[in-house]
Design an enzyme around this catalytic site. Structure first.
Site, PDB file in Angstrom:
ATOM      1  N   LYS A 249       0.828  -1.210   0.000  1.00  0.00           N
ATOM      2  CA  LYS A 249       0.000   0.000   0.000  1.00  0.00           C
ATOM      3  C   LYS A 249       0.866   1.266   0.000  1.00  0.00           C
ATOM      4  O   LYS A 249       0.418   2.324  -0.444  1.00  0.00           O
ATOM      5  CB  LYS A 249      -0.913   0.011   1.225  1.00  0.00           C
TER       6      LYS A 249
HETATM    7  C1  LIG Z   1      -4.256  -4.528  -0.180  1.00  0.00           C
HETATM    8  C2  LIG Z   1      -3.498  -5.795  -0.308  1.00  0.00           C
HETATM    9  C3  LIG Z   1      -3.785  -6.735  -1.323  1.00  0.00           C
HETATM   10  C4  LIG Z   1      -4.928  -6.548  -2.304  1.00  0.00           C
HETATM   11  O1  LIG Z   1      -4.699  -5.544  -3.242  1.00  0.00           O
HETATM   12  P1  LIG Z   1      -5.942  -4.972  -4.092  1.00  0.00           P
HETATM   13  O2  LIG Z   1      -5.369  -3.806  -4.818  1.00  0.00           O
HETATM   14  O3  LIG Z   1      -6.958  -4.561  -3.079  1.00  0.00           O
HETATM   15  O4  LIG Z   1      -6.404  -6.046  -4.979  1.00  0.00           O
HETATM   16  C5  LIG Z   1      -3.011  -7.869  -1.393  1.00  0.00           C
HETATM   17  N1  LIG Z   1      -2.017  -8.103  -0.502  1.00  0.00           N
HETATM   18  C6  LIG Z   1      -1.714  -7.249   0.476  1.00  0.00           C
HETATM   19  C7  LIG Z   1      -0.643  -7.575   1.441  1.00  0.00           C
HETATM   20  C8  LIG Z   1      -2.435  -6.046   0.607  1.00  0.00           C
HETATM   21  O5  LIG Z   1      -2.135  -5.193   1.599  1.00  0.00           O
END
Ligand SMILES: *Cc1c(COP(=O)(O)O)cnc(C)c1O
Length: 497
Positions: free
Chosen positions: A113
């Protein structure tokens, strides 16, 4: 570049307006009216650019109401050496002759993120300036763990913005809680809520919709905004690392110019994989996207049947960031795939509301299947993938990445498509150390999370991520808590309304 609503219910807006609004006020998401396209030669000419320069090159195509200077300043600040110390911001690790791991967790909080949440605050602050918004912006976040910390780090000390994060008291791990509570910054607030994640999310949603509160914020020169992944300013930055990965493969001599590759993406809200699809539409040579899910396999079923069906039980898994039934960015994807037909989108999402499911038309479904394949991993399969990847390649992965790797290997044996593939690695293994150590040892472990981290370090001789090191002894700066019906009062107290 203008942005239009997936539901055809808003006028076309500039990128600054799309980013400062977050989502379309009457429902719907903003998408670019057209997707800029690069020739292969142009893409190749970016081969030796660093991450910041590559990001600026892509942003300029989408943020046409921003000056070059504004864009360059934002990317330099977001992907600085201090925030991302590695020379390669998103290192690419070769696992075997046709499998590569794209490490997306070298930012401050060890979560992927960070790739978007380090830059969204600056895009938002700049957009607000362009829109002549004079109020101070209050970012409200309900988090089940990772997003909260990444958002806090991104918005920390950004001028003209305050951030308040609510998390469920019993719903986050100790490390996640400590990460949030130790956040510095004069403009950050962290509140634990006595309830579960749903209580948390519902309470924040209610507050967003509260007209009385809205007026009082306005009277005190504040306004709410959100940092979640429906904001175009969070999606756009994720396009960059797809180009970066491809150019790195070229640089390393792993592929020829123009050679198509596959991408495997551990998916929750469909933001990450959609960014990859935009990169493809911009001209990046991609053969297939493999959408990887855990036991909450709504997307796997959808990619198999063309029916999106959320009539099912929500399952808690060891890859919690993918525990999602409604993938909000799927709406953008369907709009892109059905030829920008907003009447169909309205119809489908109305059905999702009333029937908890919808079926897309055959033409759109056929188009989707040409590019996308969906696979899922059970809990046992994800654990086995953590163990096997460590054993076979001496490489430690977290449970989300494990779902990606397991899904890729399933796809290969089901399809016979052995195209070189990049797996997005979305979290550092130490962020989910309990599940990782339990997978390696094949047994349940009840010890405190910090002792587990120590054991994992000793056992694997890998280094803990700097964002997690020393956390146990850091002073907590935030000790706020509230009842589940006390969110509004807490906000009034914190903002002195
Ligand atoms: C947010 C997240 C995801 C999912 O990503 P999206 O963009 O919501 O599909 C997968 N793995 C981790 C560790 C995340 O923090």
């Amino acid at each position: 570049m203008e942005y239009i609503s997936t539901r055809g219910n808003y006028k076309p807006v500039s990128s600054a307006e799309a980013i400062s609004l977050g989502m379309v006020p009457a429902g719907g998401l903003f998408v670019p009216v057209e997707i800029p396209k690069f020739k292969l030669k142009e893409i190749m000419s970016q081969k030796n650019k660093n991450y910041q320069k590559l990001a600026a090159w892509i942003f300029k195509k989408f943020l046409t109401d921003f000056s070059e200077d504004e864009i360059e300043k934002a990317v330099e600040a977001a992907y600085s050496e201090q925030k991302f110390p590695e020379v390669e911001k998103t290192p690419l690790v070769k696992l075997n002759q046709n499998t590569y791991i794209l490490e997306l967790w070298h930012g401050p909080t060890a979560a992927f993120k960070d790739m978007a949440l380090q830059i969204l605050p600056q895009l938002l602050a700049e957009s607000a300036k362009k829109m002549k918004i004079e109020n101070e912006i209050v970012i409200l976040v309900a988090t089940s763990g990772d997003t909260g910390k990444a958002a806090l780090e991104g918005f920390k000390d950004v001028e003209g913005v305050k951030i308040i994060v609510f998390y469920p008291e019993a719903g986050v791990s100790r490390v996640q809680e400590d990460q949030m509570k130790t956040t510095a910054g004069e403009n950050t607030e962290v509140v634990s809520l006595k309830g579960n994640f749903d209580d948390c999310q519902n309470a924040v949603k209610d507050v967003f919709a509260d007209q009385d509160l809205k007026q009082r914020l306005e009277d005190n020169n504040y306004q709410f905004s959100s940092a979640n992944s429906i904001n175009w300013g969070r999606l756009l930055p994720q396009i960059v690392y797809y180009f970066k990965a491809y150019l790195k493969l070229l640089q390393d001599g792993e592929i020829e110019a123009g050679e198509k590759v596959n991408f495997t993406v551990p998916t929750g809200n469909f933001g990450n994989i959609l960014a990859g699809y935009y990169a493809y539409r911009m001209g990046l040579p991609v053969n297939k996207f493999i959408c990887a899910s855990n036991d909450n396999k709504v997307l796997t079923d959808f990619l198999e049947t063309g029916i999106y069906d959320i009539n099912r039980d929500f399952k808690k898994t060891i890859s919690p960031s993918m525990d999602i039934l409604i993938s909000s960015n799927l709406e953008r994807f369907l709009f892109e795939m059905n030829g920008h037909d907003s009447s169909k989108i309205n119809d489908w999402y109305q059905k999702l509301k009333t029937d908890k499911k919808f079926k897309i038309d055959d033409q759109t479904f056929t188009k989707i299947k040409e590019m996308f394949s969906g696979k899922f991993s059970s809990e046992d399969e994800a654990r086995a993938a953590v163990q096997k990847t460590y054993k076979d390649y001496n490489y430690l992965i977290d449970p989300h990445t494990a779902v990606g790797i397991d899904s890729l290997f399933k796809y290969r044996s089901d399809s016979d498509d052995q195209t070189k593939a990049v797996v997005d690695s979305t979290a550092n293994p130490y962020k989910f150390s309990r599940a990782v150590l339990e997978s390696l040892k094949g047994e349940k472990i009840d010890r405190d999370e910090y002792r587990i981290i120590e054991e994992l370090e000793a056992m694997t001789a890998t280094k803990i991520h700097r964002g997690l090191a020393g956390l146990e002894n850091m002073e907590a700066k935030h000790q706020q808590s509230c009842e589940k019906d006390g969110v509004k009062e807490k906000i009034e107290e914190l903002l002195k309304l």
